[in-house]
Write an enzyme that holds these catalytic residues in place. Structure first.
Site, PDB file in Angstrom:
ATOM      1  N   HIS A 139       4.314   7.301  -1.411  1.00  0.00           N
ATOM      2  CA  HIS A 139       5.680   6.897  -1.101  1.00  0.00           C
ATOM      3  C   HIS A 139       5.887   5.425  -1.440  1.00  0.00           C
ATOM      4  O   HIS A 139       5.030   4.581  -1.192  1.00  0.00           O
ATOM      5  CB  HIS A 139       5.988   7.144   0.374  1.00  0.00           C
ATOM      6  CG  HIS A 139       7.451   7.299   0.634  1.00  0.00           C
ATOM      7  ND1 HIS A 139       8.338   6.243   0.608  1.00  0.00           N
ATOM      8  CD2 HIS A 139       8.191   8.409   0.912  1.00  0.00           C
ATOM      9  CE1 HIS A 139       9.558   6.684   0.870  1.00  0.00           C
ATOM     10  NE2 HIS A 139       9.507   8.003   1.065  1.00  0.00           N
ATOM     11  N   HIS A 140       7.067   5.129  -2.000  1.00  0.00           N
ATOM     12  CA  HIS A 140       7.365   3.760  -2.427  1.00  0.00           C
ATOM     13  C   HIS A 140       7.471   2.801  -1.239  1.00  0.00           C
ATOM     14  O   HIS A 140       7.352   1.583  -1.407  1.00  0.00           O
ATOM     15  CB  HIS A 140       8.667   3.736  -3.229  1.00  0.00           C
ATOM     16  CG  HIS A 140       8.702   2.679  -4.282  1.00  0.00           C
ATOM     17  ND1 HIS A 140       8.010   1.481  -4.172  1.00  0.00           N
ATOM     18  CD2 HIS A 140       9.356   2.609  -5.474  1.00  0.00           C
ATOM     19  CE1 HIS A 140       8.231   0.740  -5.253  1.00  0.00           C
ATOM     20  NE2 HIS A 140       9.045   1.410  -6.048  1.00  0.00           N
ATOM     21  N   CYS A 141       7.688   3.311  -0.026  1.00  0.00           N
ATOM     22  CA  CYS A 141       7.712   2.413   1.128  1.00  0.00           C
ATOM     23  C   CYS A 141       6.327   1.861   1.428  1.00  0.00           C
ATOM     24  O   CYS A 141       6.194   0.866   2.146  1.00  0.00           O
ATOM     25  CB  CYS A 141       8.262   3.133   2.357  1.00  0.00           C
ATOM     26  SG  CYS A 141       7.176   4.380   3.078  1.00  0.00           S
TER      27      CYS A 141
END
Length: 530
Positions: A139-141
């Site tokens: 996930h990009h978070c």
């Protein structure tokens, strides 16, 4: 516990039934040199078990604040089961590139399970010549381009023989935070949020003329200059060209489907062009993308009169160790010169635009992306972001696409003893940033490219890879002509007279031959920093 930043939280909030906010990549592996002659799911799980402590984002999960009153937190997952994150599949014969791309695109379209650490690995068999593929998504978070590359590096080796990794000291399990404590903290921060939002707003307005959409507002430059004067910032800012993004077939609302295509270009070919024209490798990559997009838009009879606008992520990461989780990025916004017909002029215009963007970025705050995300309270962002993104896709566009170029190792790497032949990166699509993204990484003498698209807007994603190859041939031919012209010019220049020629009657040096134009070297060119 560590709280997500406003930018990290935005990557979570942007997810919807049409948007999955993870990044990924496909590694092509040759297991011929592996000790067992293959790569297995069990072997991959054992490798992860030995090295998971080197990759914090793979151990952490999200802890939400009740009622989404505040940004979530990262906590260690005491119940991490690697078998729930590592999958295995086999392509039907013949297992060609089209089948691999279609299979990976289907996995890339699916969102990650937020009840577990936000990553997956998929080992894919059935490729020709005994090769296997490993698709990884995170996930990009949790990661940006640099930290993602660091995670991959922690799992890989410099030779088929795996290196020894020291076993870390046992870390006490982190307790799940009490909901009442999270709720109290969220309420307290919601009270002071207006003050923090005002600071973020002021910093963002000071750079208003460099922010997508906002830069097109009437008086944006004047407002930005006035705000900087009020803040006591008198540093001159290089002026940027207009950053209004034209509408294209790949801008607008997207579906939840994804398509994928990939390819590679010898890095030396790109460097030869960069040396010839005195520009950085990244400038050449941006020109390749501009030329390919121009060709694709012409084939659709949809080429705008204005240049396309690209967002170029820039790493501002300085932390190491446990701080590798989350994003430390900003972005440069730059035109792509897709409206220019002449290839040489297009190359020069991209170079000038990138140079202006770099100079502006060097004297501007690197926090504008986080500042914009921090303007709204957490409950509003969690509920309203998908709808706002959808609305933005309907009425306009901030940028036409994201083009990302991540530097990778110039030498081969090995995973579970298998040599990594290529690594094709993949990025995120949203309604705001468009139904197309191009991501590149340099690795072992090549530039590997991954193109992700929404098939309802870009039905022929593989054609873009073909257009990039054509653009590379065009630039290579252009560079050859430029070098030939320089050699011809050097050969025609009169030779500096020697001592014998200056003395009448001297025999020494008489009949001296002119230099061979085929061996003359062009003058050194100015190197533009990347």
């Amino acid at each position: 516990m560590r709280q997500l930043t406003a930018l990290d939280t935005q990557f979570l909030s942007a997810e919807s039934h049409t948007t999955a906010s993870h990044v990924g990549g496909v590694a092509i592996l040759d297991p011929a040199c592996a000790p067992t002659g293959t790569v297995t799911r069990d072997g991959l799980i054992n490798l992860l078990r030995e090295r998971i402590h080197l990759a914090p984002p793979l151990r952490m999960r999200i802890a939400d604040v009740p009622l989404a009153l505040d940004r979530p937190y990262w906590i260690e997952d005491a119940d991490l089961d690697l078998r729930e994150h590592v999958y295995e599949s086999t392509l039907a014969a013949p297992g060609d590139d089209d089948q691999l791309a279609e299979h990976v695109a289907g996995i890339h379209a699916r969102r990650l399970d937020r009840s577990r650490p936000l990553w997956e690995m998929h080992l894919i068999h059935g490729l020709p010549d005994g090769r296997v593929a490993l698709y990884t998504k995170v996930h990009h978070c949790a990661i940006d381009g640099v930290s993602g590359a660091e995670i991959l590096a922690s799992l890989m080796d410099l030779s088929p023989e795996p290196r020894l990794v020291e076993t870390p000291p046992e870390i006490p399990a982190e307790q799940t935070p009490e909901q009442i404590g999270l709720l109290a903290g969220g309420l307290a921060r919601s009270v002071v949020h207006p003050v923090a939002a005002l600071r973020s707003f002021t910093r963002a307005v000071a750079d208003l003329d460099a922010i997508p959409l906002a830069s097109a507002l009437p008086g944006a430059r004047m407002i930005a200059r006035a705000t900087r004067r009020l803040l006591g910032d008198e540093r001159p800012r290089p002026e940027l060209p207009p950053l209004a993004a034209p509408r294209t077939p790949f801008n607008g609302v997207i579906s939840g489907e994804r398509s994928f295509a990939f390819g590679s270009i010898p890095l030396e070919e790109i460097r030869r062009v960069s040396r010839t024209f005195g520009m950085s490798v990244n400038d050449v990559v941006m020109t390749l993308c501009a030329s390919a997009l121009r060709r694709w838009l012409i084939s659709c009879d949809a080429l705008p009169d204005q240049p396309l606008i690209a967002a170029v992520p820039v790493a501002v990461r300085t932390a190491r160790g446990s701080e590798t989780i989350g994003n430390q990025i900003s972005a440069m916004i730059t035109p792509l010169a897709t409206n220019i017909e002449c290839p040489k002029e297009r190359l020069s215009t991209v170079r000038s635009a990138m140079l202006a963007a770099k100079r502006r970025f060097a004297v501007s705050p690197a926090t504008w992306l986080n500042d914009v995300c921090a303007l709204f309270p957490a409950p509003f962002s969690a509920l309203a972001t998908p709808a706002l993104f959808r609305l933005a896709g309907m009425v306009g566009t901030g940028v036409n696409l994201i083009v990302s170029n991540v530097p990778g190792p110039p030498f081969p790497l090995y995973l579970c003893g298998a040599r990594v032949l290529s690594y094709y990166p993949m990025s995120v699509l949203t309604d705001v940033t468009g139904a197309l993204s191009i991501t590149c990484i340099s690795y072992d003498g090549r530039l590997d490219l991954g193109v992700v698209a929404c098939p309802t807007r870009v039905s022929d994603v593989w054609s873009l890879i073909g257009h990039i190859d054509e653009a590379m041939e065009e630039l290579t031919t252009l560079a050859k002509r430029e070098r030939a012209a320089e050699r011809e010019s050097a050969a025609m220049e009169p030779e500096e007279p020697g001592p014998a020629q200056r003395q009448p009657g001297a025999a020494e040096g008489a009949g001296r031959a002119a230099p061979d134009p085929g061996t003359a070297e062009p003058d050194a060119v100015e190197k533009i920093p990347a």
